[in-house]
Design a protein around this motif. Structure first.
Motif, PDB file in Angstrom:
ATOM      1  N   THR A  56       0.940  41.651 -18.785  1.00 19.41           N
ATOM      2  CA  THR A  56       1.788  42.279 -19.803  1.00 19.41           C
ATOM      3  C   THR A  56       3.283  41.497 -19.977  1.00 19.41           C
ATOM      4  O   THR A  56       3.385  41.462 -21.502  1.00 19.41           O
ATOM      5  N   SER A  80      10.396  47.478 -22.525  1.00 13.25           N
ATOM      6  CA  SER A  80      10.871  48.444 -21.648  1.00 13.25           C
ATOM      7  C   SER A  80      10.041  48.641 -20.651  1.00 13.25           C
ATOM      8  O   SER A  80       8.928  48.168 -20.478  1.00 13.25           O
ATOM      9  N   ALA A  82       8.804  51.101 -19.455  1.00 11.40           N
ATOM     10  CA  ALA A  82       7.622  52.176 -19.649  1.00 11.40           C
ATOM     11  C   ALA A  82       6.594  51.228 -20.509  1.00 11.40           C
ATOM     12  O   ALA A  82       5.181  51.412 -20.172  1.00 11.40           O
ATOM     13  N   ASP A  83       6.919  50.191 -21.154  1.00  9.12           N
ATOM     14  CA  ASP A  83       5.805  49.229 -21.789  1.00  9.12           C
ATOM     15  C   ASP A  83       4.806  48.619 -20.677  1.00  9.12           C
ATOM     16  O   ASP A  83       3.650  48.276 -20.643  1.00  9.12           O
ATOM     17  N   ARG A  85       4.441  49.747 -17.547  1.00  6.27           N
ATOM     18  CA  ARG A  85       3.801  50.542 -16.788  1.00  6.27           C
ATOM     19  C   ARG A  85       2.308  50.978 -17.431  1.00  6.27           C
ATOM     20  O   ARG A  85       1.641  51.487 -16.900  1.00  6.27           O
ATOM     21  N   ARG A  86       2.524  50.904 -18.677  1.00 10.58           N
ATOM     22  CA  ARG A  86       1.336  51.705 -19.620  1.00 10.58           C
ATOM     23  C   ARG A  86       0.289  50.718 -19.218  1.00 10.58           C
ATOM     24  O   ARG A  86      -0.920  51.413 -18.991  1.00 10.58           O
ATOM     25  N   ARG A  87       0.033  49.609 -19.365  1.00 11.42           N
ATOM     26  CA  ARG A  87      -1.011  48.774 -19.052  1.00 11.42           C
ATOM     27  C   ARG A  87      -1.426  48.960 -17.925  1.00 11.42           C
ATOM     28  O   ARG A  87      -2.712  48.940 -17.189  1.00 11.42           O
ATOM     29  N   LEU A  89      -1.112  51.400 -15.423  1.00 15.91           N
ATOM     30  CA  LEU A  89      -1.719  52.625 -15.342  1.00 15.91           C
ATOM     31  C   LEU A  89      -3.088  52.622 -15.778  1.00 15.91           C
ATOM     32  O   LEU A  89      -4.286  53.154 -15.095  1.00 15.91           O
ATOM     33  N   ILE A  90      -3.486  52.135 -16.844  1.00 17.75           N
ATOM     34  CA  ILE A  90      -4.929  51.957 -17.382  1.00 17.75           C
ATOM     35  C   ILE A  90      -5.819  50.988 -16.429  1.00 17.75           C
ATOM     36  O   ILE A  90      -6.855  51.307 -16.052  1.00 17.75           O
ATOM     37  N   ASP A  93      -6.601  52.920 -13.008  1.00 14.53           N
ATOM     38  CA  ASP A  93      -7.543  53.855 -13.212  1.00 14.53           C
ATOM     39  C   ASP A  93      -8.808  53.314 -13.233  1.00 14.53           C
ATOM     40  O   ASP A  93      -9.686  53.635 -12.702  1.00 14.53           O
ATOM     41  N   GLU A 171      12.905  52.181 -13.856  1.00 12.37           N
ATOM     42  CA  GLU A 171      12.977  52.960 -15.172  1.00 12.37           C
ATOM     43  C   GLU A 171      13.432  51.906 -16.279  1.00 12.37           C
ATOM     44  O   GLU A 171      13.188  52.346 -17.313  1.00 12.37           O
TER      45      GLU A 171
END
Length: 467
Positions: A56, A80, A82-83, A85-87, A89-90, A93, A171
């Motif tokens: 990422t 960020s 958050a950017d 973490r988004r990938r 978490l996907i 899963d 964060e």
């Protein structure tokens, strides 16, 4: 009390591969996992998260395109946490879903809870709701992995002073970071955050790093890190770490002071064996929580109890852990276990990647083997030019007596993928002629094998040495 042919404690690479192997042999298997979801450290805090974070970071920062568009180029201007973490978490899963499907397809039972020995064949499992179960196994495989080493003198707070597990939950991206520990984990995270334009300082008491890697490769790697302004303070130790006013101050043993936004402590890991009540099984861990095993069967000193994966120590790779778990499971249920091939690849997912297989030049010298090296730089390949690569090095070592490949060592883009060509040739006892006479797709980075092969062949001559 439920009885099983094999109980596996831990569902990381070693545990899941061992459990599925035993189930494929028709055995009744139970996996016990204390985490919220199956997958172990590898899926949730180690291998998969760190590699996803790396990919990422490289994508969003435009790192791979900077050879063409300059160091200021970025795909996303403001990146960020958050950017990142988004990938992540996907990806996690997906990994969990695949693993749960594998367990279901192979009829592997699994439960969530904390396991500990009652006696050598009985485990107590405490579930989240407080329910206590007891299970027995004809054989038991401990694949509990490791956890970060957290010394008392380090003021961890999960925000400014963190271990490698906590780093995934930050964060905000720090403007500056100090990484304590120049091992594989420390180097991977240090270079990933450096690619995100965080000012990184790497500290380690040893004056060298990655001593198990070919020295020439490490020298090239260090040059690349310093070229992008990473500070490497090797042979220096952080004696005091103080948190104050949202910053962290470090006092080194040479009197130097460093002020930074964040400190990552990555100086080692410990086997996650402290809650297993090993004494009840007649097993003892070392001072880092690791277990000693027979390197061929992975049996502990208690014949029906096995251990595999990071909890048994070096090389602590997901790939080798899987193979250890498979072999241990076969032995545990009375099946024949073939010895794995001699050479396996070691991958370090830093920026740039490092991967190696076989003997280093230093090991060849120690064994007094007459040898020659062949080297190719990625910028010599057309694919390298297309990708804008200024760096990247592939090195092969050949025996002058037999002309056989002895080792392959790579630093640069795609190293962990490219190494498998060399691995195959090593295990099949191939010679320098393989690389000289075979055709490689053009344009590819794999063409570097032919360039390095020709380099070695020219130096060796076409006649076998009489040395």
């Amino acid at each position: 009390m439920d009885q099983f042919d094999l109980i596996v404690v831990g569902s990381g690479p070693a545990g899941r591969r061992g459990a599925i192997q035993a189930a494929k042999l028709g055995k009744r298997v139970l996996v016990i996992e204390q985490g919220k979801r199956v997958g172990g450290v590898s899926v949730h805090t180690g291998t998969i998260p760190s590699k996803t974070l790396r990919e990422t970071a490289l994508n969003l920062s435009g790192w791979r395109e900077r050879g063409f568009y300059g160091r200021a180029y970025r795909v996303k201007q403001e990146i960020s946490a958050a950017d990142l973490r988004r990938r992540l978490l996907i990806t996690l899963d997906h990994e969990v879903e695949v693993l749960e499907h594998q367990f279901a397809r192979n009829r592997v039972q699994h439960m969530r809870g904390k396991a500990s020995f009652v006696d050598p064949q009985t485990l107590q499992v405490v579930k989240d709701d407080g329910e206590v179960l007891h299970v027995t196994g004809a054989s038991i495989l401990l694949a509990v992995g490791t956890k970060p080493f957290r010394p008392d003198y380090m003021p961890f707070d999960g925000k400014t002073v963190l271990d490698s597990d906590e780093l995934l939950e930050i964060e905000d991206l720090p403007r500056s970071m100090v990484v304590i520990g120049a091992g594989v984990i420390g180097i991977e995270y240090a270079t990933i955050f450096s690619a995100l334009d965080t000012q990184v300082t790497l500290i380690d008491p040893k004056s060298t790093m990655l001593d198990f890697i070919d020295k020439e490769i490490v020298e090239d790697f260090i040059y690349q890190l310093r070229d992008r302004n990473m500070k490497l303070l090797l042979g220096q130790k952080a004696e005091k770490v103080i948190r104050q006013n949202g910053k962290v101050e470090l006092l080194l043993d040479n009197g130097r002071h460093i002020v930074t936004d964040m400190v990552l402590f990555a100086a080692g890991r410990m086997g996650a064996t402290d809650t297993l009540n090993l004494a009840a099984a007649g097993i003892e861990a070392d001072n880092r929580g690791r277990l000693s095993v027979n390197p061929e069967t992975f049996a502990t000193n208690v014949p029906h109890i096995f251990a595999a994966g990071d909890v048994v120590g070096f090389p602590s790779l997901a790939s080798t852990s899987m193979e250890q778990g498979r072999i241990a499971a076969r032995v545990a249920v009375g099946a024949i276990a073939k010895e794995p091939p001699k050479y396996f690849p070691y991958g370090i997912y830093a920026v740039p990647e490092i991967s190696t297989c076989g003997l280093s030049e230093e090991e060849v010298k120690e064994r007094h083997i007459p040898y020659e090296c062949g080297i190719a730089r990625f910028r010599e390949t057309s694919r390298g030019h297309i990708m804008g690569l200024d760096t990247g090095l592939l090195k092969m070592i050949f025996s002058l007596k037999t002309r056989r490949l002895l080792g392959v060592h790579i630093v640069g883009e795609g190293a962990t993928e490219l190494v498998h060509i060399g691995q195959a040739v090593l295990n099949l006892k191939g010679t320098v002629e393989y690389f000289v006479e075979n055709t490689f797709n053009y344009p590819t980075l794999a063409e570097a094998y032919k360039i390095a092969g020709l380099d070695a062949w020219n130096r060796m001559g076409d006649i076998k040495s009489e040395l």
